[in-house]
Design a protein around this motif. Structure first.
Motif, PDB file in Angstrom:
ATOM      1  N   ASN A  70      17.123  37.953   3.626  1.00 35.09           N
ATOM      2  CA  ASN A  70      16.045  38.244   4.568  1.00 35.09           C
ATOM      3  C   ASN A  70      16.274  37.541   5.899  1.00 35.09           C
ATOM      4  OD1 ASN A  70      14.717  35.588   4.616  1.00 35.09           O
ATOM      5  ND2 ASN A  70      14.136  36.034   2.498  1.00 35.09           N
ATOM      6  N   ALA A  71      15.466  37.883   6.866  1.00 31.42           N
ATOM      7  CA  ALA A  71      15.663  37.386   8.229  1.00 31.42           C
ATOM      8  C   ALA A  71      15.493  35.875   8.332  1.00 31.42           C
ATOM      9  CB  ALA A  71      14.694  38.085   9.177  1.00 31.42           C
ATOM     10  N   HIS A  97      33.664  15.411   6.406  1.00 32.15           N
ATOM     11  CA  HIS A  97      34.156  15.622   7.766  1.00 32.15           C
ATOM     12  C   HIS A  97      33.135  16.289   8.685  1.00 32.15           C
ATOM     13  CE1 HIS A  97      38.459  14.484   7.698  1.00 32.15           C
ATOM     14  NE2 HIS A  97      38.332  14.671   6.405  1.00 32.15           N
ATOM     15  N   TRP A  98      32.251  17.110   8.095  1.00 38.00           N
ATOM     16  CA  TRP A  98      31.368  17.911   8.959  1.00 38.00           C
ATOM     17  C   TRP A  98      30.271  18.514   8.099  1.00 38.00           C
ATOM     18  CZ3 TRP A  98      33.012  23.222  11.415  1.00 38.00           C
ATOM     19  CH2 TRP A  98      32.265  23.475  12.566  1.00 38.00           C
ATOM     20  N   VAL A  99      29.020  18.429   8.562  1.00 43.17           N
ATOM     21  CA  VAL A  99      27.911  19.098   7.883  1.00 43.17           C
ATOM     22  C   VAL A  99      26.973  19.672   8.942  1.00 43.17           C
ATOM     23  CG1 VAL A  99      25.995  18.906   6.247  1.00 43.17           C
ATOM     24  CG2 VAL A  99      28.029  17.471   5.937  1.00 43.17           C
ATOM     25  N   VAL A 100      26.691  20.960   8.830  1.00 40.05           N
ATOM     26  CA  VAL A 100      25.764  21.643   9.734  1.00 40.05           C
ATOM     27  C   VAL A 100      24.761  22.406   8.879  1.00 40.05           C
ATOM     28  CG1 VAL A 100      25.490  23.285  11.633  1.00 40.05           C
ATOM     29  CG2 VAL A 100      27.588  21.922  11.458  1.00 40.05           C
ATOM     30  N   SER A 101      23.475  22.178   9.100  1.00 36.96           N
ATOM     31  CA  SER A 101      22.441  22.851   8.314  1.00 36.96           C
ATOM     32  C   SER A 101      21.609  23.776   9.199  1.00 36.96           C
ATOM     33  CB  SER A 101      21.528  21.822   7.640  1.00 36.96           C
ATOM     34  OG  SER A 101      20.714  21.178   8.606  1.00 36.96           O
ATOM     35  N   SER A 102      20.676  24.469   8.568  1.00 37.67           N
ATOM     36  CA  SER A 102      19.717  25.339   9.273  1.00 37.67           C
ATOM     37  C   SER A 102      20.397  26.396  10.134  1.00 37.67           C
ATOM     38  CB  SER A 102      18.763  24.492  10.137  1.00 37.67           C
ATOM     39  OG  SER A 102      18.067  23.552   9.355  1.00 37.67           O
ATOM     40  N   ILE A 103      21.558  26.877   9.678  1.00 38.73           N
ATOM     41  CA  ILE A 103      22.217  27.976  10.385  1.00 38.73           C
ATOM     42  C   ILE A 103      21.433  29.246  10.070  1.00 38.73           C
ATOM     43  CG2 ILE A 103      24.329  29.330  10.609  1.00 38.73           C
ATOM     44  CD1 ILE A 103      25.868  26.835   9.643  1.00 38.73           C
ATOM     45  N   PRO A 104      20.869  29.899  11.060  1.00 38.65           N
ATOM     46  CA  PRO A 104      20.030  31.065  10.778  1.00 38.65           C
ATOM     47  C   PRO A 104      20.838  32.259  10.297  1.00 38.65           C
ATOM     48  CG  PRO A 104      20.329  30.806  13.136  1.00 38.65           C
ATOM     49  CD  PRO A 104      20.947  29.593  12.498  1.00 38.65           C
ATOM     50  N   ASN A 105      20.155  33.161   9.636  1.00 31.30           N
ATOM     51  CA  ASN A 105      20.813  34.378   9.159  1.00 31.30           C
ATOM     52  C   ASN A 105      21.469  35.126  10.310  1.00 31.30           C
ATOM     53  OD1 ASN A 105      21.608  36.268   7.261  1.00 31.30           O
ATOM     54  ND2 ASN A 105      19.754  37.479   7.454  1.00 31.30           N
ATOM     55  N   SER A 106      20.871  35.020  11.488  1.00 32.69           N
ATOM     56  CA  SER A 106      21.448  35.669  12.667  1.00 32.69           C
ATOM     57  C   SER A 106      22.788  35.054  13.046  1.00 32.69           C
ATOM     58  CB  SER A 106      20.489  35.570  13.857  1.00 32.69           C
ATOM     59  OG  SER A 106      20.214  34.213  14.167  1.00 32.69           O
ATOM     60  N   GLY A 107      23.076  33.866  12.473  1.00 36.25           N
ATOM     61  CA  GLY A 107      24.360  33.227  12.729  1.00 36.25           C
ATOM     62  C   GLY A 107      25.523  34.064  12.260  1.00 36.25           C
ATOM     63  N   LEU A 141      30.177  27.270   2.514  1.00 39.01           N
ATOM     64  CA  LEU A 141      28.933  27.775   3.095  1.00 39.01           C
ATOM     65  C   LEU A 141      27.919  27.970   1.977  1.00 39.01           C
ATOM     66  CD1 LEU A 141      27.675  28.769   5.832  1.00 39.01           C
ATOM     67  CD2 LEU A 141      28.168  31.087   5.011  1.00 39.01           C
ATOM     68  N   TYR A 142      26.741  27.367   2.153  1.00 44.62           N
ATOM     69  CA  TYR A 142      25.689  27.417   1.144  1.00 44.62           C
ATOM     70  C   TYR A 142      24.439  28.100   1.696  1.00 44.62           C
ATOM     71  CZ  TYR A 142      28.327  23.743  -1.296  1.00 44.62           C
ATOM     72  OH  TYR A 142      29.303  23.014  -1.932  1.00 44.62           O
ATOM     73  N   ARG A 143      23.803  28.893   0.850  1.00 47.36           N
ATOM     74  CA  ARG A 143      22.488  29.428   1.189  1.00 47.36           C
ATOM     75  C   ARG A 143      21.440  28.368   0.862  1.00 47.36           C
ATOM     76  NH1 ARG A 143      21.537  32.775  -2.719  1.00 47.36           N
ATOM     77  NH2 ARG A 143      22.946  34.394  -1.962  1.00 47.36           N
ATOM     78  N   GLU A 144      20.565  28.098   1.816  1.00 46.88           N
ATOM     79  CA  GLU A 144      19.496  27.137   1.595  1.00 46.88           C
ATOM     80  C   GLU A 144      18.328  27.815   0.884  1.00 46.88           C
ATOM     81  OE1 GLU A 144      20.527  24.580   5.661  1.00 46.88           O
ATOM     82  OE2 GLU A 144      18.628  25.657   5.497  1.00 46.88           O
ATOM     83  N   PRO A 145      17.659  27.114  -0.030  1.00 43.66           N
ATOM     84  CA  PRO A 145      16.533  27.728  -0.736  1.00 43.66           C
ATOM     85  C   PRO A 145      15.354  27.954   0.201  1.00 43.66           C
ATOM     86  CG  PRO A 145      16.652  25.398  -1.256  1.00 43.66           C
ATOM     87  CD  PRO A 145      17.887  25.720  -0.453  1.00 43.66           C
ATOM     88  N   GLU A 146      14.600  28.979  -0.089  1.00 45.35           N
ATOM     89  CA  GLU A 146      13.415  29.273   0.713  1.00 45.35           C
ATOM     90  C   GLU A 146      12.445  28.100   0.630  1.00 45.35           C
ATOM     91  OE1 GLU A 146      10.008  32.801   1.095  1.00 45.35           O
ATOM     92  OE2 GLU A 146      11.729  33.032  -0.254  1.00 45.35           O
ATOM     93  N   GLY A 147      11.932  27.696   1.767  1.00 44.37           N
ATOM     94  CA  GLY A 147      10.968  26.601   1.797  1.00 44.37           C
ATOM     95  C   GLY A 147      11.590  25.221   1.892  1.00 44.37           C
ATOM     96  N   LEU A 148      12.921  25.135   1.974  1.00 44.92           N
ATOM     97  CA  LEU A 148      13.570  23.829   2.100  1.00 44.92           C
ATOM     98  C   LEU A 148      13.135  23.161   3.397  1.00 44.92           C
ATOM     99  CD1 LEU A 148      15.803  21.815   1.060  1.00 44.92           C
ATOM    100  CD2 LEU A 148      17.386  23.060   2.553  1.00 44.92           C
ATOM    101  N   LYS A 149      12.749  21.896   3.292  1.00 45.76           N
ATOM    102  CA  LYS A 149      12.398  21.164   4.507  1.00 45.76           C
ATOM    103  C   LYS A 149      13.642  21.013   5.372  1.00 45.76           C
ATOM    104  CE  LYS A 149      13.348  16.406   3.010  1.00 45.76           C
ATOM    105  NZ  LYS A 149      14.293  16.073   4.079  1.00 45.76           N
ATOM    106  N   GLU A 150      13.442  20.901   6.668  1.00 40.29           N
ATOM    107  CA  GLU A 150      14.586  20.759   7.563  1.00 40.29           C
ATOM    108  C   GLU A 150      15.312  19.456   7.263  1.00 40.29           C
ATOM    109  OE1 GLU A 150      14.783  19.986  12.170  1.00 40.29           O
ATOM    110  OE2 GLU A 150      14.527  22.134  11.804  1.00 40.29           O
ATOM    111  N   LEU A 151      16.587  19.556   6.962  1.00 41.76           N
ATOM    112  CA  LEU A 151      17.366  18.375   6.621  1.00 41.76           C
ATOM    113  C   LEU A 151      17.644  17.539   7.867  1.00 41.76           C
ATOM    114  CD1 LEU A 151      19.915  20.019   4.149  1.00 41.76           C
ATOM    115  CD2 LEU A 151      17.849  18.723   3.589  1.00 41.76           C
TER     116      LEU A 151
END
Length: 202
Positions: A70-71, A97-107, A141-151
């Motif tokens: 979903n979007a 070496h590198w961690v980036v979270s909250s990459i939107p689906n539009s990414g 690359l991991y999908r974050e669960p719905e409702g996950l608080k911003e890391l």
């Protein structure tokens, strides 16, 4: 459930390199996205060899859209080294070496998905010693669960050199309910490493 995109070359190379199965990649793993990584004109391609000087600056990362995502779906990207400080003595695995979270689906339609997310660990390029066999570097690359608080940076740990080593990647992924959807990987060697002097058994 997302449609599974078969990536035989990547999966076969992971198995050959003893990364499938591994603590971060289960035996039953199937990609649901195609994860592409490029250091300028040098592509990461299922275990190809890059030198440390090729990887000083963060790469460009793109991925195909997950079918039926979903979007509001977001993703986490992680780069880790299971072979630190050397493949023969990986006592500091996983090196973060590198961690980036909250990459939107539009990414998935972005020219560089990592830039659309929130950096939790700043990029630090691979730096194996010249006398070491090549290390395996895993882009996950991991999908974050719905409702996950911003890391936050505090959720993943410090960025000092010694704070990056021995990262409990599997426990961290499980703690936040992240689901693996895409993998790519490369071998990294020091600029002075000579293949004829130290071929690695991966």
């Amino acid at each position: 459930m997302a449609f599974q995109i078969e990536t035989p070359a990547v999966l076969s190379s992971l198995a050959t390199a003893n990364l499938l199965p591994s603590p971060l990649i289960p035996q039953a793993f199937k990609s649901s996205v195609q994860l592409s990584v490029a250091f300028n004109d040098k592509l990461v391609a299922a275990g190809n060899l890059l030198r440390a000087s090729d990887c000083k600056v963060a790469p460009t990362v793109t991925f195909t859209a997950e079918v039926n995502a979903n979007a509001n779906t977001t993703y986490t990207l992680m780069l880790v080294d299971p072979d630190a400080p050397t493949p023969d003595d990986p006592k500091f695995a996983y090196w973060r070496h590198w961690v980036v979270s909250s990459i939107p689906n539009s990414g998935s339609s972005s020219d560089d998905a990592a830039k659309s997310g929130k950096t939790l660990t700043e990029y630090l390029g691979p730096g194996p010693k010249d006398e070491s066999k090549p290390h395996r570097y895993m882009f996950l690359l991991y999908r974050e669960p719905e409702g996950l608080k911003e890391l936050t940076k505090e959720d993943v740990g410090g960025e000092e050199f010694v704070q990056r080593r021995s990262f409990g990647a599997r426990k961290w992924v499980e703690k936040f309910g992240l689901e693996l959807v895409g993998v790519n990987w490369m071998l990294g060697a020091g600029d002075g490493w000579k293949e004829e002097e130290g071929k690695s058994e991966l």
